[in-house]
Design an enzyme around this catalytic site. Structure first.
Site, mmCIF file in Angstrom:
data_model
loop_
_atom_site.group_PDB
_atom_site.id
_atom_site.type_symbol
_atom_site.label_atom_id
_atom_site.label_comp_id
_atom_site.label_asym_id
_atom_site.label_seq_id
_atom_site.Cartn_x
_atom_site.Cartn_y
_atom_site.Cartn_z
ATOM 1 N N HIS A 202 0.819 -1.223 0.000
ATOM 2 C CA HIS A 202 0.000 0.000 0.000
ATOM 3 C C HIS A 202 0.853 1.273 0.000
ATOM 4 O O HIS A 202 0.311 2.369 -0.181
ATOM 5 C CB HIS A 202 -0.924 0.042 1.223
ATOM 6 C CG HIS A 202 -1.980 -1.019 1.219
ATOM 7 N ND1 HIS A 202 -2.825 -1.209 0.157
ATOM 8 C CD2 HIS A 202 -2.315 -1.957 2.145
ATOM 9 C CE1 HIS A 202 -3.641 -2.230 0.428
ATOM 10 N NE2 HIS A 202 -3.350 -2.696 1.624
HETATM 11 ZN ZN LIG Z 1 -4.177 -6.870 2.900
#
Ligand SMILES: [Zn+2]
Length: 736
Positions: A202
């Site tokens: 992320h």
């Molecule tokens: Zn995840």
């Protein structure tokens, strides 16, 4: 200092935090292979199997932890729990894949099957191949921030926390992944797993996010492409973490040398990290167009069959066509059963099978890197399933190999989208743009015209005029009626979706041959029944899309609701009929249920049958009549297919409430099977109620005309006028 188990480290770099050093290693074991050289001799007949699987693990990665600010943090620890990496290491040790000496992993790591890849801190030069320098500088500052500052940054960040060791751990995690990939590329190990944290996928080039600080896999990919330009020109990053790897996608969105494929929950953009960046139509940009593949699941509950299907249909064909020199697996285990964030059911066996498939690429050069996964037991058993297959064990048998409709539909959308870029995806997908104007005609409209001609030929059915601006013009030809239905004692109103069409597309081009295409219009049986009984019939067809380009903003349910009210107010309610039987088919049942809730119908509607199949179930909304819900439950028959999602208890579905009517599950799967298979039951249900109502009338001494007295609208009804409009020249009351 670097921990060894008698095998010299593959690379080494000094630790900057001496206080965090683990205890000294145990006595060295007998060593048969000089560790500074690859353990394979050139004449080795099976160079791949002779190598070990690498394992990158370092207890010091546990030092990155959330600062406890309240009692709640103790009772409900953050899901990105420092114990995650240890629990995986422990599972590998307990399974005998690494020796148990020093089960903490601080000392002895390795075995005859696995070889330690020491973690070391990534450098600024490496990390900034992906991340902006201000991003590096920010993470560096967290090492010297006060506790208050760390808590503030944690509160302000995008789902990420910091303590003073986060900086060190982020570098260690990233460096460990770089060296794991290098070990695989160099052939020091045949493949490897990096059990590291914090995770990375992320982390955006410009900011930490989603428990991630540096994008470990993205940085490692950039380092490998830079340092091994001859051996590695193309990298496949396969990301099966349940969350979309937004950071990794961003890092390579323009890059044709890195193919990013992600399978993740999307939930129409509502699942973390949210937005449309993880949708199937995000295929990359510029030179990287086509090298970004998103397989976005529309909901939770995805399991082995769904993932295996996606792998076989899309992931592996594209990966093989791409032909990577290295495969890096962003391996979150939050799609495993028991993960509260993922809510999916991918078993260790399925993780093993997918690993097995990925091993077939890039001469087996596969580096597995831990991303998310928050149930400690699930990530341990899942990682074990992957690691056993890396070492060379056969995957465990799969028990569920059936893909759910949601998975098949998603994979089809992905394949169709990618057919522009990948030859393997062109198979069965014809790429063309339709002209907007004639001579193109929608097959639906042609079929409806044919239906109309058939209904006219057999039952003299003709168009029922619809004079109302608000109703979409696409409905103009969609309402047909038998002559004189307005004088019939009983009227059957059929509100239905267009008929099913069965075909077998050409497997290569995806084109349809008309000779192999069949229209299955079982509804005609119901019209035939009503006709034989002498009932009037009103047939309403509800197209799901319509062709009139001028009528924008078309919504089939809203238009159908409007149309049903119109037909009731202007024709049905004003007719002589004492019995109405409604038969809804498919999504069109929505219009019928809406009408029943919005008009006073109880005195004359004898049966409301909804043949819903696997389509939406519609609740009745009591607008006009507070008793309508009870009435609907008693007088309705709602038939669903055996595979209707409401019967899937694994989704948390419960038995339907009364407002959905008397819902019954049938043994049939398709709408056509249901229409034919339940034909006798449906007409028996309808006739029973019609007969009851007739005998009641006889007891009461004649037809029930109370309604007419109370409704002066009926006195305005000039029957002759609209009979003429409907059936010119035909005798009224033909079916009485
Ligand atoms: Zn995840």
């Amino acid at each position: 200092m670097v921990i060894t188990n008698g095998i010299a480290p593959l690379t080494s770099a000094p630790s900057t935090i001496s206080s965090l050093q683990p205890p000294p290693p145990p006595p060295q074991q007998q060593q048969t292979t000089p560790s500074s050289l690859p353990s394979v001799k050139i004449e080795d007949p099976l160079p791949y199997v002779s190598l070990k699987t690498g394992l990158c693990y370092d207890v010091r990665m546990r030092y990155h932890a959330k600062i406890v600010t309240n009692a709640y943090d103790y009772t409900d620890p953050h899901p990105e729990d420092p114990r995650r990496v240890y629990r995986i290491y422990k599972a590998l040790a307990e399974a005998g894949l690494v020796d148990m000496k020093g089960a903490s992993g601080a000392g002895h790591i390795g075995s005859k099957l696995m070889q330690h890849v020491p973690a070391r801190e990534a450098t600024r030069e490496e990390v900034t191949l992906v991340h902006e320098t201000k991003h590096w500088d920010f993470v560096e500052r967290t090492a010297t921030m006060t506790q208050d500052e760390l808590v503030e940054e944690t509160d302000n960040g995008d789902s990420v926390y910091f303590n003073n060791d986060s900086w060190f751990c982020a570098k260690l995690s990233c460096g460990g992944v770089i060296d794991t990939c290098k070990a695989v590329v160099r052939g020091d190990v045949k493949n490897a797993i990096a059990v590291v944290r914090p995770p990375g996928h992320h982390a955006e080039p410009y900011k930490p996010a989603g428990f991630c600080m540096f994008n470990n896999v993205a940085v490692a990919s950039r380092v490998i492409l830079k340092e091994f330009p001859d051996q590695v020109k193309k990298i496949l990053i396969l990301d099966w973490d349940i969350h979309h790897g937004n950071g990794t996608q961003r890092a390579f969105y323009n890059d044709p040398n890195v193919l990013y494929i992600s399978l993740h929950r999307y939930d129409n953009g509502k699942f973390y990290p949210g937005g449309t960046f993880g949708n199937y139509d995000k295929v990359g940009e510029g030179e990287g167009e086509g090298f970004n593949v998103n397989i976005p699941w529309p909901c939770g509950g995805m399991g082995d069959g769904d993932y295996i299907y996606a792998f076989q249909k899309t992931v592996m064909p594209i990966a093989e066509e791409f032909g990577p020199d290295l495969v890096i697996l962003s391996s979150g285990f939050d799609a495993a059963p028991g993960d509260e964030l993922g809510e999916c059911f991918v078993s260790p066996a399925a993780y093993g099978h997918m690993t097995h498939m990925l091993k077939s690429l890039a001469h087996g050069k596969l580096a597995v890197v831990l991303e998310g996964g928050y149930n400690l037991d699930s990530i341990a058993t899942s990682a074990l399933g992957v690691t056993k297959v890396l070492i060379g064990d056969a995957p465990m048998p799969l028990t569920n190999v059936y893909a759910r409709p949601e998975a098949v539909q998603t994979v089809e959308k992905v394949s169709r989208t990618l057919a522009r870029f990948w030859k393997c995806m062109k198979i069965g997908h014809k790429i063309h743009d339709l002209p907007e104007a004639p001579p193109v005609e929608r097959l639906h409209d042609i079929i409806r015209k044919y239906q109309a001609s058939q209904l006219f030929a057999h039952f003299s059915m003709t168009k029922l005029p619809i004079f109302r601006d608000r109703i979409s013009r696409s409905f103009e030809d969609q309402v047909l009626c038998t002559p004189g239905f307005q004088s019939a004692k009983t009227v059957v109103v059929i509100v239905h979706d267009p008929p099913d069409v069965w075909t077998e597309p050409d497997p290569v081009t995806g084109q349809i041959s008309l000779h192999e295409t069949f229209v299955m219009d079982a509804e005609i049986k119901y019209i035939q029944w009503a006709h034989q009984k002498g009932y009037g019939v009103v047939d309403i067809n509800a197209p799901a899309v319509f062709t009139d380009q001028e009528d924008e903003g078309y919504n089939v349910q809203a238009a159908l609701q409007d149309l049903c009210l119109y037909v009731w107010d202007n024709y049905l309610d004003l007719s002589d009929a004492r019995n109405f039987v409604f038969v809804g088919v498919g999504e069109a049942c929505g219009g019928q249920v809406y009408l029943l809730g919005h008009r006073e119908v109880r005195e004359r509607v004898r049966a409301a049958i909804a043949i819903a199949g696997s389509k939406t179930l519609f609740p009745i909304v009591p607008i006009m009549d507070e008793f309508i819900t009870d009435w609907y439950y008693k007088n309705s028959l709602v038939l669903t297919s055996s595979n209707h999602p409401m019967w899937d208890q694994s989704n948390g579905s419960k038995n339907p409430r009364k407002k959905y009517g008397n819902v019954q599950r049938t043994e049939y799967e398709t709408m056509n099977e249901l229409l034919i298979g339940k034909y006798s039951d449906v007409i028996a249900f309808a006739e029973e109620d019609i007969e009851e109502s007739s005998s009641e009338e006889e007891r009461e001494g004649g037809p029930d005309r109370k309604r007419l007295k109370n409704d002066d609208r009926s006195s305005n009804n000039n029957e002759d006028e609209w009979v003429d409009a409907v059936t010119p020249g035909s005798a009224p009351a033909a079916f009485l």
